[in-house]
Design a protein around this motif. Structure first.
Motif, PDB file in Angstrom:
ATOM      1  N   LYS A 229       0.682  -0.999   0.164  1.00 37.48           N
ATOM      2  CA  LYS A 229      -0.250  -0.118   0.364  1.00 37.48           C
ATOM      3  C   LYS A 229       0.695   1.664   0.113  1.00 37.48           C
ATOM      4  CE  LYS A 229      -1.548  -1.201   4.105  1.00 37.48           C
ATOM      5  NZ  LYS A 229      -2.740  -1.584   4.858  1.00 37.48           N
ATOM      6  N   ILE A 230       1.967   1.195  -0.173  1.00 38.22           N
ATOM      7  CA  ILE A 230       2.817   1.565  -0.084  1.00 38.22           C
ATOM      8  C   ILE A 230       2.865   3.364  -0.773  1.00 38.22           C
ATOM      9  CG2 ILE A 230       4.770   1.973  -1.335  1.00 38.22           C
ATOM     10  CD1 ILE A 230       6.739   2.668   1.397  1.00 38.22           C
ATOM     11  N   ASP A 231       2.257   3.190  -2.269  1.00 48.57           N
ATOM     12  CA  ASP A 231       2.273   4.153  -2.947  1.00 48.57           C
ATOM     13  C   ASP A 231       1.371   4.968  -2.456  1.00 48.57           C
ATOM     14  OD1 ASP A 231       4.791   3.865  -4.391  1.00 48.57           O
ATOM     15  OD2 ASP A 231       4.065   2.514  -5.240  1.00 48.57           O
ATOM     16  N   ASP A 232       0.135   4.349  -2.414  1.00 52.04           N
ATOM     17  CA  ASP A 232      -1.027   5.060  -2.094  1.00 52.04           C
ATOM     18  C   ASP A 232      -0.896   6.081  -0.169  1.00 52.04           C
ATOM     19  OD1 ASP A 232      -2.879   3.823  -4.266  1.00 52.04           O
ATOM     20  OD2 ASP A 232      -3.003   2.204  -2.984  1.00 52.04           O
ATOM     21  N   PHE A 233       0.104   5.535   0.049  1.00 55.07           N
ATOM     22  CA  PHE A 233       0.121   6.293   1.232  1.00 55.07           C
ATOM     23  C   PHE A 233       1.100   6.993   1.219  1.00 55.07           C
ATOM     24  CE2 PHE A 233       0.889   1.839   4.297  1.00 55.07           C
ATOM     25  CZ  PHE A 233      -0.467   1.937   4.427  1.00 55.07           C
ATOM     26  N   VAL A 234       1.815   7.323   0.116  1.00 53.17           N
ATOM     27  CA  VAL A 234       2.698   8.972   0.476  1.00 53.17           C
ATOM     28  C   VAL A 234       1.636   9.437  -0.905  1.00 53.17           C
ATOM     29  CG1 VAL A 234       4.554   9.143  -1.157  1.00 53.17           C
ATOM     30  CG2 VAL A 234       4.789   7.215   0.567  1.00 53.17           C
ATOM     31  N   ALA A 235       1.112   8.338  -1.610  1.00 57.84           N
ATOM     32  CA  ALA A 235      -0.451   9.450  -2.822  1.00 57.84           C
ATOM     33  C   ALA A 235      -0.783  10.098  -2.341  1.00 57.84           C
ATOM     34  CB  ALA A 235      -0.478   9.103  -3.889  1.00 57.84           C
TER      35      ALA A 235
ATOM     36  N   ARG B 225      -0.280  11.781   1.371  1.00 56.75           N
ATOM     37  CA  ARG B 225       0.027  12.083   2.001  1.00 56.75           C
ATOM     38  C   ARG B 225       0.548  12.813   1.187  1.00 56.75           C
ATOM     39  NH1 ARG B 225       3.059  11.214   6.987  1.00 56.75           N
ATOM     40  NH2 ARG B 225       2.782   8.861   7.703  1.00 56.75           N
ATOM     41  N   HIS B 226       0.339  13.547  -0.187  1.00 55.19           N
ATOM     42  CA  HIS B 226       1.038  14.111  -0.899  1.00 55.19           C
ATOM     43  C   HIS B 226      -0.464  15.453  -1.316  1.00 55.19           C
ATOM     44  CE1 HIS B 226       4.622  14.651  -2.715  1.00 55.19           C
ATOM     45  NE2 HIS B 226       4.635  13.384  -2.162  1.00 55.19           N
ATOM     46  N   LYS B 227      -2.078  14.206  -1.309  1.00 56.81           N
ATOM     47  CA  LYS B 227      -3.465  15.101  -1.481  1.00 56.81           C
ATOM     48  C   LYS B 227      -3.530  15.438  -0.022  1.00 56.81           C
ATOM     49  CE  LYS B 227      -6.443  12.679  -2.210  1.00 56.81           C
ATOM     50  NZ  LYS B 227      -7.281  10.653  -2.553  1.00 56.81           N
ATOM     51  N   MET B 228      -2.777  15.761   1.106  1.00 56.06           N
ATOM     52  CA  MET B 228      -3.557  15.788   2.787  1.00 56.06           C
ATOM     53  C   MET B 228      -2.169  17.605   2.489  1.00 56.06           C
ATOM     54  SD  MET B 228      -3.823  13.374   4.751  1.00 56.06           S
ATOM     55  CE  MET B 228      -4.868  12.326   4.254  1.00 56.06           C
ATOM     56  N   ALA B 229      -0.538  16.811   2.035  1.00 58.58           N
ATOM     57  CA  ALA B 229       0.263  18.565   1.984  1.00 58.58           C
ATOM     58  C   ALA B 229      -0.482  19.828   0.528  1.00 58.58           C
ATOM     59  CB  ALA B 229       1.493  18.095   0.997  1.00 58.58           C
ATOM     60  N   MET B 230      -1.239  18.914  -0.101  1.00 59.86           N
ATOM     61  CA  MET B 230      -1.915  19.956  -1.210  1.00 59.86           C
ATOM     62  C   MET B 230      -2.734  20.835  -0.501  1.00 59.86           C
ATOM     63  SD  MET B 230      -1.249  18.006  -4.980  1.00 59.86           S
ATOM     64  CE  MET B 230      -2.740  17.931  -5.668  1.00 59.86           C
ATOM     65  N   ARG B 231      -3.688  19.915  -0.205  1.00 59.28           N
ATOM     66  CA  ARG B 231      -4.747  20.657   0.541  1.00 59.28           C
ATOM     67  C   ARG B 231      -4.244  21.704   1.822  1.00 59.28           C
ATOM     68  NH1 ARG B 231      -8.901  18.510   3.973  1.00 59.28           N
ATOM     69  NH2 ARG B 231     -10.665  19.899   2.854  1.00 59.28           N
TER      70      ARG B 231
ATOM     71  N   ALA C 152       5.754  29.755   7.237  1.00 58.95           N
ATOM     72  CA  ALA C 152       5.695  29.149   5.950  1.00 58.95           C
ATOM     73  C   ALA C 152       5.353  27.802   6.247  1.00 58.95           C
ATOM     74  CB  ALA C 152       7.689  29.270   6.226  1.00 58.95           C
ATOM     75  N   LEU C 153       5.173  27.421   4.646  1.00 58.70           N
ATOM     76  CA  LEU C 153       5.322  26.019   4.261  1.00 58.70           C
ATOM     77  C   LEU C 153       5.694  25.458   4.271  1.00 58.70           C
ATOM     78  CD1 LEU C 153       1.897  27.061   2.269  1.00 58.70           C
ATOM     79  CD2 LEU C 153       1.785  26.038   5.156  1.00 58.70           C
ATOM     80  N   PRO C 154       5.831  24.327   4.102  1.00 59.51           N
ATOM     81  CA  PRO C 154       7.717  23.024   3.526  1.00 59.51           C
ATOM     82  C   PRO C 154       7.942  23.816   2.229  1.00 59.51           C
ATOM     83  CG  PRO C 154       5.789  22.157   4.265  1.00 59.51           C
ATOM     84  CD  PRO C 154       5.187  23.261   4.967  1.00 59.51           C
ATOM     85  N   HIS C 155       9.200  23.679   2.087  1.00 54.50           N
ATOM     86  CA  HIS C 155       9.262  23.814   0.429  1.00 54.50           C
ATOM     87  C   HIS C 155       9.800  22.675  -0.221  1.00 54.50           C
ATOM     88  CE1 HIS C 155      12.029  25.195  -2.651  1.00 54.50           C
ATOM     89  NE2 HIS C 155      12.852  24.477  -2.283  1.00 54.50           N
ATOM     90  N   GLN C 156       9.463  22.673  -1.453  1.00 49.27           N
ATOM     91  CA  GLN C 156       9.585  21.629  -1.375  1.00 49.27           C
ATOM     92  C   GLN C 156      10.721  21.618  -2.992  1.00 49.27           C
ATOM     93  OE1 GLN C 156       8.751  18.045  -0.219  1.00 49.27           O
ATOM     94  NE2 GLN C 156       7.016  19.271   0.522  1.00 49.27           N
ATOM     95  N   GLU C 157      11.573  20.734  -3.164  1.00 49.48           N
ATOM     96  CA  GLU C 157      12.650  20.645  -4.093  1.00 49.48           C
ATOM     97  C   GLU C 157      11.845  19.719  -5.105  1.00 49.48           C
ATOM     98  OE1 GLU C 157      16.824  21.764  -3.217  1.00 49.48           O
ATOM     99  OE2 GLU C 157      15.026  23.057  -2.368  1.00 49.48           O
ATOM    100  N   ASN C 158      12.606  20.755  -6.680  1.00 56.19           N
ATOM    101  CA  ASN C 158      12.164  19.503  -7.692  1.00 56.19           C
ATOM    102  C   ASN C 158      12.755  18.427  -8.426  1.00 56.19           C
ATOM    103  OD1 ASN C 158      14.420  21.788  -9.031  1.00 56.19           O
ATOM    104  ND2 ASN C 158      12.785  23.145  -9.563  1.00 56.19           N
ATOM    105  N   ASP C 159      13.797  18.639  -7.909  1.00 60.29           N
ATOM    106  CA  ASP C 159      14.503  16.956  -7.846  1.00 60.29           C
ATOM    107  C   ASP C 159      14.162  16.049  -7.679  1.00 60.29           C
ATOM    108  OD1 ASP C 159      15.614  17.817  -5.458  1.00 60.29           O
ATOM    109  OD2 ASP C 159      17.713  17.939  -6.669  1.00 60.29           O
ATOM    110  N   GLY C 160      12.608  15.509  -6.671  1.00 58.89           N
ATOM    111  CA  GLY C 160      12.889  14.704  -6.327  1.00 58.89           C
ATOM    112  C   GLY C 160      11.277  14.590  -5.505  1.00 58.89           C
ATOM    113  N   TYR C 161      11.129  13.912  -5.215  1.00 57.64           N
ATOM    114  CA  TYR C 161       9.371  12.791  -4.381  1.00 57.64           C
ATOM    115  C   TYR C 161       9.508  12.881  -2.900  1.00 57.64           C
ATOM    116  CZ  TYR C 161       4.904  10.929  -4.695  1.00 57.64           C
ATOM    117  OH  TYR C 161       3.282  10.585  -4.320  1.00 57.64           O
ATOM    118  N   SER C 162       8.834  13.812  -2.043  1.00 66.01           N
ATOM    119  CA  SER C 162       9.218  13.674  -0.860  1.00 66.01           C
ATOM    120  C   SER C 162       8.095  12.364  -0.571  1.00 66.01           C
ATOM    121  CB  SER C 162       8.773  14.777  -0.234  1.00 66.01           C
ATOM    122  OG  SER C 162       8.882  14.694   0.953  1.00 66.01           O
ATOM    123  N   ALA C 163       8.231  11.819   0.701  1.00 66.22           N
ATOM    124  CA  ALA C 163       7.549  10.364   1.231  1.00 66.22           C
ATOM    125  C   ALA C 163       6.383  11.765   2.169  1.00 66.22           C
ATOM    126  CB  ALA C 163       7.633   9.607   2.136  1.00 66.22           C
ATOM    127  N   LEU C 164       6.662  12.608   2.248  1.00 66.05           N
ATOM    128  CA  LEU C 164       6.278  14.025   3.145  1.00 66.05           C
ATOM    129  C   LEU C 164       5.748  12.655   4.590  1.00 66.05           C
ATOM    130  CD1 LEU C 164       3.392  15.420   0.417  1.00 66.05           C
ATOM    131  CD2 LEU C 164       5.165  16.259   1.909  1.00 66.05           C
TER     132      LEU C 164
END
Ligand SMILES: *Cc1c(COP(=O)(O)O)cnc(C)c1O
Length: 384
Positions: free
Chosen positions: A261-267, A269-275, A286-298
């Motif tokens: 289920k890991i990819d769903d879990f991380v997805a 988290r991304h949905k929640m972070a976007m909200r 300040a909101l957490p900054h995301q670098e553009n050379d990766g995809y955080s597990a958040l």
């Protein structure tokens, strides 16, 4: 309203059944599921070898042992981490020092690292091991750290306790393209859980063999590692001093089921972070900054307030409303144990300054929209 923690596990009926199946089976430890979980994680992240253990703390310890970290050696890590990232050096009798953080990503600053390396080279005290920590699930600038490791000759253990399920450049975190060893934690607040548990990933067979040996008493059953021929089918040799850091079958079965289920879990988290990003923009933090050379597990969603008194009152305000906000991290060098070892307050100003103003908001796969809206409206109420 129930208590909303900053992080917690997601356990399905399938997870529960997987653990119950083990309880009814022949092996509670050292059965088929442990190697199966190791193979699954290795395949998932794209690394050659995986060594499971009973915690990430143990993984850090055997990783340091496999790299032969010992008395007189130096290990450097980030002050903005859980104490385990530094303690592993002390377990090996080595010295620990810290590299201050980047004020944008809160990860180890590669600029500060390079300056410190130059100075250490001149003084003859270069580190043997550097442990960058993928804080909140976001990879450090591993390409730069790897380049520095080639220039200055140190090993890299990547503490990716927050970061399984994330990517850095074209690889999954844990693929060890920029580290000698990468470690994960499966504590219940992390991305996937085995209750307690951890894993060390590597592409180096020799390091994997050593870590397996240290995980289980320093005992081998491989004849080619023995000092003489085997005396029979029962025979084993203890060839070094190891520990009992093994993962159980119960933990591995839970891990195998969680990994699906890991990819769903991380997805999620991304949905929640976007909200959060959407609904919390325009507030005086300040909101957490995301670098553009990766995809955080958040793993975390840390906001940064403008001053410490406000952080404290927002913390208390939200806790009173049963919202389990938390603070990550109290800089390791400011802990009493480290103060007694001679580390000074003021040595790592970015990490210290960040600590006084940060607050981690709830983020986890099971967090409902209703609960997240309650967190958001409570913050709105505080600033009204
Ligand atoms: C959680 C954590 C650890 C320790 O993990 P355990 O599995 O609890 O031993 C180490 N480093 C970091 C950065 C962590 O967040």
């Amino acid at each position: 309203m129930n208590f909303i923690p900053y992080g917690r596990q997601n356990i399905s009926e399938k997870d529960i059944d997987a653990v119950i199946d083990v309880l009814k089976s022949d092996f509670l430890t050292q059965g088929p599921r442990v190697p199966q979980f190791e193979e699954s994680v290795a395949r998932y992240v794209g690394a050659s070898y995986a060594v499971s253990v009973n915690s990430a703390t143990s993984a850090l310890h055997i990783a340091c042992m496999a790299l032969d970290l010992k008395a007189g050696d130096w290990l450097w890590t980030s002050p903005n981490t859980f104490v385990a990232s530094a303690n592993c050096a002390l377990y090996c009798g080595a010295n620990v020092s810290f590299v201050d953080i980047d004020p944008k990503t809160y990860n180890m600053s590669t600029t500060a690292l390079e300056i410190k390396l130059k100075k250490a080279k001149a003084e003859g005290c270069l580190p043997k091991v550097v442990i960058p920590v993928a804080f909140a699930g976001q990879s450090c600038s591993m390409a730069k750290i790897k380049k520095l490791s080639e220039e200055y000759g140190f090993y890299i253990i990547e503490d990716a306790s927050h970061a399984i399920g994330g990517h850095y450049k074209e690889h999954k975190i844990g693929a060890c393209r920029y580290s000698d060893i990468t470690i994960f934690s499966f504590h219940p607040v992390k991305i996937i859980t085995t209750a307690e548990g951890g894993m060390a990933l590597t592409n180096n067979e020799n390091l994997a063999d050593k870590m397996r040996l240290y995980r289980s008493h320093g005992i081998t059953r491989n004849e080619h590692d023995m000092t003489k021929c085997s005396e029979g089918g029962w025979y084993y040799q203890q060839i070094t001093l190891g520990l009992n850091y093994r993962m159980t079958e119960l933990q591995a079965a839970l891990g195998i089921s969680q990994l699906e289920k890991i990819d769903d879990f991380v997805a999620c988290r991304h949905k929640m972070a976007m909200r959060y990003n959407e609904k919390l923009s325009g507030f005086p933090f300040a909101l957490p900054h995301q670098e553009n050379d990766g995809y955080s597990a958040l793993h975390l969603y840390p906001i940064l307030l403008s001053e410490s008194a406000q952080r404290k009152s927002l913390f208390n305000f939200l806790r009173d409303r049963k919202i389990g906000v938390n603070v990550h991290y109290i800089p390791v060098h400011t802990q009493p144990y480290f103060q007694n070892l001679g580390y000074e307050i003021g040595d790592y100003p970015e990490a210290e300054n960040y600590y006084t103003r940060t607050l981690s908001l709830p983020i986890y796969a099971d967090l409902t929209t209703t609960d997240q809206d309650y967190v958001i409206s409570s913050i709105r109420e505080f600033f009204r």
